[in-house]
Design a protein around this motif. Structure first.
Motif, PDB file in Angstrom:
ATOM      1  N   ALA A 202      -3.096  64.538  -4.169  1.00 56.08           N
ATOM      2  CA  ALA A 202      -3.404  64.277  -2.742  1.00 56.08           C
ATOM      3  C   ALA A 202      -3.239  65.543  -1.919  1.00 56.08           C
ATOM      4  N   ALA A 203      -2.283  66.372  -2.305  1.00 56.18           N
ATOM      5  CA  ALA A 203      -2.037  67.593  -1.527  1.00 56.18           C
ATOM      6  C   ALA A 203      -3.090  68.654  -1.835  1.00 56.18           C
ATOM      7  N   GLY A 208      -6.859  71.262   0.358  1.00 58.83           N
ATOM      8  CA  GLY A 208      -7.737  72.344  -0.118  1.00 58.83           C
ATOM      9  C   GLY A 208      -9.214  72.114   0.115  1.00 58.83           C
ATOM     10  N   TYR A 209      -9.662  70.831   0.101  1.00 60.01           N
ATOM     11  CA  TYR A 209     -11.107  70.558   0.183  1.00 60.01           C
ATOM     12  C   TYR A 209     -11.507  69.798   1.441  1.00 60.01           C
ATOM     13  N   MET A 210     -10.505  69.227   2.147  1.00 64.72           N
ATOM     14  CA  MET A 210     -10.851  68.435   3.348  1.00 64.72           C
ATOM     15  C   MET A 210     -10.330  69.120   4.618  1.00 64.72           C
ATOM     16  N   LEU A 211      -9.067  69.551   4.572  1.00 64.18           N
ATOM     17  CA  LEU A 211      -8.485  70.134   5.783  1.00 64.18           C
ATOM     18  C   LEU A 211      -8.562  71.656   5.782  1.00 64.18           C
ATOM     19  N   GLY A 212      -8.792  72.247   4.636  1.00 59.76           N
ATOM     20  CA  GLY A 212      -8.945  73.704   4.565  1.00 59.76           C
ATOM     21  C   GLY A 212      -7.678  74.487   4.856  1.00 59.76           C
ATOM     22  N   TYR A 222     -17.564  65.632   1.595  1.00 58.86           N
ATOM     23  CA  TYR A 222     -18.263  65.308   0.348  1.00 58.86           C
ATOM     24  C   TYR A 222     -17.596  66.011  -0.832  1.00 58.86           C
ATOM     25  N   LYS A 223     -17.259  67.277  -0.600  1.00 53.49           N
ATOM     26  CA  LYS A 223     -16.568  68.013  -1.673  1.00 53.49           C
ATOM     27  C   LYS A 223     -15.203  67.372  -1.929  1.00 53.49           C
ATOM     28  N   PHE A 224     -14.589  66.898  -0.870  1.00 56.64           N
ATOM     29  CA  PHE A 224     -13.296  66.218  -1.020  1.00 56.64           C
ATOM     30  C   PHE A 224     -13.436  65.021  -1.971  1.00 56.64           C
ATOM     31  N   LEU A 225     -14.491  64.220  -1.766  1.00 62.62           N
ATOM     32  CA  LEU A 225     -14.663  63.036  -2.618  1.00 62.62           C
ATOM     33  C   LEU A 225     -15.001  63.423  -4.053  1.00 62.62           C
ATOM     34  N   PRO A 340     -12.275  61.230  12.306  1.00 63.34           N
ATOM     35  CA  PRO A 340     -13.125  60.135  11.856  1.00 63.34           C
ATOM     36  C   PRO A 340     -12.825  59.817  10.385  1.00 63.34           C
ATOM     37  N   TYR A 341     -13.573  58.975   9.787  1.00 64.64           N
ATOM     38  CA  TYR A 341     -13.420  58.487   8.405  1.00 64.64           C
ATOM     39  C   TYR A 341     -12.200  57.590   8.258  1.00 64.64           C
TER      40      TYR A 341
END
Ligand code: BGC
Length: 477
Positions: A202-203, A208-212, A222-225, A340-341
């Motif tokens: 999760a971290a 790394g892929y959603m919050l940068g 999308y990359k996060f998923l 969002p999301y």
């Protein structure tokens, strides 16, 4: 109640309010039953943990290839104070001294991670003899000193060459990772029985892929998923490979987790808590338990379905021998239109008038009890707290660090672990984060989590009072 009774109570309360918070805290905590290591039982594992990038340094030495964390920290402005892990605590050279510290503090287990790019500098392909030898040396040193090595295969330092090809967002990573796991477990499996496939998906996927906020610094849902799905597949595959390669293996993996409370008791915040729980606590463990992704509670996750291929749902499942839980704070959440999301946000601890550590994590000992109870509802045979600890502003004075707040932290958290254990939660061990102060990712060297203070200029180690407290606490065992 009569008015004069109120006055009496207020008269008593006023001097109490004038006392510093920590004093009151200590006074209240003293009334908690004295905690004793024996109460945890003889088989309970006591250890300390660390991770390759946070301690090793030697980032480009002896053939090591660059990882995403080398790249990320070398970019200006990503890390507090522009710190990086180039030298860290120089564990690369000082591992024997540090393992001796584990022993000195009466801990029996040492958890460390392998840096993938020491073994395969490009992530795949040609291996690196000196890197392979290095981990033999660390393992042999542990065994020589009577310390049991527990190895994490992936604690976030992905080979940069693989990131250049999409990293965790590229499905090929399942194959790349499998080859790495296969190699390591064949190489070290005759000496090491305890393995953790990953550290806190999760971290590293979320940050790394959603919050940068962590390497590789991507902000893309999308990359996060994609990265989520490939990570879960690789985690299960990794588990199967270890079980296959290592005789009498104890196979685990670790998850971050937090007890979550609503900001207000209304139904909107309660629903927000469910969404946060799905994202922070359930998303990465439930597929391995055969429960799939928690899309019901977090509909935004449904988009992950487009990345699920035939046979994946079965491949996501793997029965780990133990689950590592890592707990640092409580989350308090409320409904929100932004972000969002998930339509939910966390209320930072410093906005809630609660005790906090140096990183603004709420110090909330009951949280570890509550999260242990929550996870004990799953079909899990063994739980190990693979990380728990706290950072405070430590002051080094005349070869000592009087970190009484950290001692109190451990007493309170351990009392709650014991409470869960006594109520039947199968918690079998507790690893302190961390043995020494080290490189704390985006926060650089400022937060200090160690039982042992490190002077980052001279690399001198000084055992803190909390280290001595642990030594004495465990000597009764
Ligand atoms: C990570 C550690 C980190 C610790 C404290 C955990 O999430 O596994 O690497 O240092 O938290 O922030």
């Amino acid at each position: 109640m009569e008015r004069r009774d109120w006055l009496k109570i207020s008269a008593l309360a006023i001097p109490l309010l004038a006392l510093p918070k920590t004093y009151i805290g200590n006074w209240i905590n003293k009334s908690i039953k004295q905690i004793n290591a024996k109460d945890f039982g003889e088989d309970f594992l006591w250890g300390a943990a660390c991770a390759s990038y946070q301690v090793e340094g030697a980032w480009n030495v002896d053939g090591k290839g660059p990882s995403v964390w080398d790249t990320f920290t070398h970019k200006k402005g990503e890390i507090h104070n522009n710190d990086n892990g180039d030298f860290a605590t120089d564990f690369y050279n000082r591992y024997a001294e540090d393992i001796a510290l584990v022993k000195k503090l009466n801990l029996k287990v040492f958890r460390f991670s392998i840096s993938w790019t020491r073994i395969f500098p490009d992530g795949i392909g040609k291996e690196n003899e000196k890197g392979i030898k290095y981990y033999h040396n660390v393992i042999d040193e542990c065994l020589k000193q009577g310390i049991e090595p527990w190895i994490t295969l992936y604690h976030w330092d992905l080979p940069q060459k693989l990131q250049d090809r999409g990293g965790w967002a590229n499905r090929d990573i399942i194959d790349w990772f499998s080859k790495y796991v296969d190699f390591c477990t064949k190489e070290y499996g005759s000496k090491v029985k305890n393995w953790m496939v990953m550290n806190e998906p999760a971290a590293f996927v979320g940050l790394g892929y959603m919050l940068g906020y962590h390497a590789p610094g991507i902000k893309n849902p999308y990359k996060f998923l994609q990265a989520t799905h490939h990570t879960c597949l690789a985690m299960a595959e990794g588990g199967r490979i270890i079980r296959n390669n290592v005789d009498k293996a104890n196979v685990g993996t670790t998850f971050s987790c937090s007890h979550i409370d609503p900001y207000r008791t209304g139904s909107k915040d309660l629903k927000a808590v469910k969404r946060l729980d799905a994202l922070l606590n359930r998303l990465y463990i439930e597929p391995s338990l055969g429960l799939g992704y928690p899309t019901q509670e977090l509909p935004a996750l449904k988009r992950i379905n487009r990345y699920i291929l035939e046979g994946d749902l079965e491949r996501l499942e793997f029965k780990f021998d133990f689950i590592g839980l890592q707990n640092y704070f409580r989350v308090v959440g409320k409904k929100s239109v932004f972000p969002p999301y998930i339509w939910a946000k966390q209320i930072p601890a410093n906005k809630r008038d609660v005790p906090v550590n140096e990183m603004n994590f709420e110090v909330y000992p009951e949280g570890i009890y509550k999260i242990l109870k929550q996870f004990s509802k799953y079909d899990i045979d063994n739980i190990i707290i693979t990380e728990n600890g706290v950072c405070y502003k430590d002051v080094l004075e005349e070869n000592s660090v009087h970190d009484s707040e950290r001692i109190q932290f451990f007493k309170d958290y351990l009392a709650n672990v014991l409470k869960a254990k006594n109520e039947g939660v199968p918690v079998k061990g507790y690893f302190i984060w961390s043995l020494t102060d080290n490189f704390e990712w985006s926060e650089g060297y400022q937060p200090r989590f160690g039982l042992v203070h490190v002077d980052f200029n001279t690399q001198k180690r000084t055992v803190k009072d909390s280290g001595y407290w642990f030594r004495d606490f465990l000597s009764e065992n």
